[in-house]
Design an enzyme around this catalytic site. Structure first.
Site: not given
Ligand code: ZN
Length: 655
Positions: A438, A458-459, A485, A552, A556
């Site tokens: 996270d 930080d992804v 996620n 968004y 997705k």
């Protein structure tokens, strides 16, 4: 070595058994005396039974209890007269002995008494303390160990030659101790095993233990053998995760179950693994099962690991019958390698960590003995096995079938809150080792279990993702499951007003970062012993988008399409990927009470109605989604890939 006895503290532990609890905990706190269930203590108490008759009872540490955290319930009450008669028998097998101990307790629900119960019984002192003090064992494990012990202790201790712990040892002590004990006797040294002290009070016995062990430490210090200087070895900077995951897979395949492989690369671990003489001095750890040593960088693994894994299998297959002799088979669980450092293997994280802790003490013992003279262990059984077996046995008796994901590793992104945090709990509950990523700093605190590792990451930074995978594999050995996620859900914004920067930011987090992580994780997932699994947390918006959520919904939907293509490409590697599409999960960071109230008002609904605005009129929680995410990785979905499952209480637009 310092005594930590504190009169005020001791007063809080009333009674003879209370005092036993207090000083046992003091011993347990010092890791140079006892580690992970090693060592044991007892007190002899005369008490009235239910018929009013006085009975002499030995309260001895029960198996499965650790001295550091022991309570009064951790001591098993065994009738003394029976123990003393057992000690007279010429022989007694371990299963017979365990049977006698269990059937002569005065409390049917007490734990199984320590395998050293008879030994405690025959020592004619009220309080008896036993540890495997590093310093004493170090003195013993040299060619002139017996002489050194005599020089240090004189007639303060009775010395017992090495015998395997268990009945034979108790029998031998019963022979030697009464003959050699004098007015000066304060303890007993079991060669290559440990030390006993005793006294009329808990304090006397404890303080004698500290004094006796201190004499050994002082001797080692005087001979410049106590302090070990590890020059900080230069570490390889290249990635080790593929080699480690390959090693783990080979071990797992040979024993037929996934395992945890934990790697330590500090100065001690690397320094020891790189010693020129490691092949000689580490061949017999005094306090550890057999192990594999790779002194050269050779391609993995061939014969060594096959043999290693074979004996590991013996160890674990022994649990069903819990037959004492079988359980004593050493399980090699340590690998020393000049690049990896120290690797320890366990069926669970806890097991791998126990072996690590014990082996680190072994390293000190071996090196100190080498500095003193020369390290020389017994060719016989490792001394710690029996008492460790004690602990193991109790654990296995309690354990039954291991949890679903025992020995497996999952990585979860966005794990500090909401669905991600709930996933941490669901996977931990199923026995998995969990790595949570996270961007928030409190990610490390999501769980305090040893099977959890929280890493700030930080992804959207692929170098940070790579470092996180490297850390995950060094901690647990590989990667079996992945839960994608992490995501952002920006406030509503019509397409006409949508700024490029906002669009880009949402796609970077919700889409691009997942592509990076999938790409990086793929070679590791391919090595998963039970095949890799990926769960994508999508959204109802994929199939039923709403106005104002263009970025968004698009992100997705694209992520879902990415998953479908990966399911096609990776099926040949046995990797399964499935998506969940939750809706209206309100117990997440995004949905504050105010936001929920505002949205409910917008639809002219009560908060309750708003939360349950689905066909089944049910509320959906993070926990619901997490449980399904975990089950998607389990055997129920073993034959499903590329699927999308709504978790929304039923929505006519989705149906
Ligand atoms: Zn012992």
């Amino acid at each position: 070595m310092q005594s930590h006895w504190n009169d005020a503290e001791a007063l809080q532990y009333p009674g003879e058994l209370g005092q036993r609890v207090y000083s046992s905990r003091l011993l347990g706190r010092d890791k140079s005396l006892v580690l992970h269930g090693g060592g044991n203590t007892s007190v002899k108490i005369c008490e009235a039974n239910i018929l009013g008759d006085a009975e002499d009872i030995l309260y001895v540490k029960g198996s499965g209890w650790d001295l550091e955290f022991i309570e009064t319930d951790g001591f098993a009450p065994v009738r003394m007269p029976h123990l003393l008669r057992l000690a007279q028998l010429p022989s007694l097998s371990d299963p017979q002995m365990v049977n006698e101990l269990r059937t002569h307790m005065t409390n049917a629900s007490a734990p199984t008494p320590s395998v050293e119960a008879i030994l405690h019984a025959i020592l004619p002192y009220k309080y008896v303390d036993h540890t495997h003090a590093d310093a004493v064992v170090t003195l013993c494990n040299t060619p002139s160990g017996a002489q050194r012990i005599r020089d240090v202790y004189g007639d303060r201790v009775v010395v017992i030659p090495y015998v395997m712990p268990g009945f034979d040892l108790a029998h031998l002590c019963g022979d030697i101790f009464p003959r050699e004990c004098t007015d000066n006797t304060q303890g007993m040294v079991l060669m290559n095993h440990g030390i006993f002290s005793f006294g009329a009070t808990a304090q006397e016995s404890y303080v004698r233990m500290i004094e006796l062990v201190d004499l050994a430490e002082v001797e080692l210090k005087a001979r410049k053998a106590w302090t070990v200087n590890w020059a900080l070895a230069a570490c390889a900077t290249h990635a080790l995760r593929f080699e480690l995951a390959t090693l783990r897979r080979e071990i797992a395949q040979t024993i037929g179950a996934p395992i945890i492989l934990h790697t330590v690369r500090d100065a001690q671990a690397l320094g020891f693994a790189r010693r020129d003489d490691v092949g000689v001095i580490a061949q017999q750890g005094p306090a550890t099962p057999d192990h594999v040593i790779r002194t050269k960088r050779v391609p993995l693994l061939g014969r060594d690991v096959a043999a290693y894994a074979e004996s590991y299998k013996t160890y674990f297959s022994a649990q069903a019958g819990a037959d004492a002799k079988t359980m004593l088979d050493p399980a090699p669980r340590v690998i020393l390698d000049p690049e990896f450092g120290l690797c320890t293997v366990g069926r669970s994280v806890q097991d791998a960590f126990i072996v690590r802790d014990i082996y680190r003490h072994s390293i000190d013992t071996v090196v100190r003995a080498t500095q003193l003279e020369r390290y020389q262990a017994l060719p016989a059984q490792d001394y710690f096995d029996v008492e460790y077996w004690d602990l193991e046995q109790a654990k296995l008796r309690k354990a039954g079938t291991p949890p679903l994901f025992t020995g497996e590793v999952v990585l979860i992104t966005g794990a500090a809150s909401g669905i991600g945090k709930a996933c941490v709990e669901s996977f931990l509950a199923r026995g998995a080792a969990v790595v949570g990523l996270d961007i928030t700093a409190n990610i490390a605190d999501v769980s305090n279990k040893s099977a959890y590792l929280g890493l700030v990451c930080d992804v959207t930074d692929s170098a940070a993702l790579e470092a996180a995978l490297e850390g995950a594999v060094q901690q647990f050995g590989g990667l079996d499951m992945l839960v994608l996620n992490a995501g952002v859900f920006p406030g509503g914004c019509a397409i006409a007003e949508l700024a490029d920067a906002e669009w880009t930011r949402v796609l970077q987090v919700n889409l691009d970062a997942n592509l990076s992580l999938l790409r990086l994780a793929y070679p590791l997932l391919k090595l998963a012993p039970r095949n890799g699994r990926v769960v994508v947390i999508g959204s109802k918006n994929v199939t039923a988008p709403g106005p104002g959520a263009a970025a968004y919904s698009a992100s997705k939907a694209a992520l879902t399409q990415l998953l479908r293509v990966a399911a096609l490409e990776w099926a040949g590697d046995g990797i399964r990927l499935n998506a969940l599409h939750p809706d209206a999960v309100f117990d997440t960071g995004i949905w504050t009470d105010e936001v929920v109230a505002a949205r409910a008002a917008h639809y002219a609904m009560s908060i309750e109605q708003y939360k349950r605005r689905n066909l089944l009129k049910t509320e959906i929680t993070s926990h619901d989604v997490a449980e399904l995410a975990a089950e998607l990785c389990g055997p129920l979905f073993a034959k499903t890939t590329g699927a999308q499952i709504p978790v929304d209480g039923g929505d006519p637009r989705v149906i």
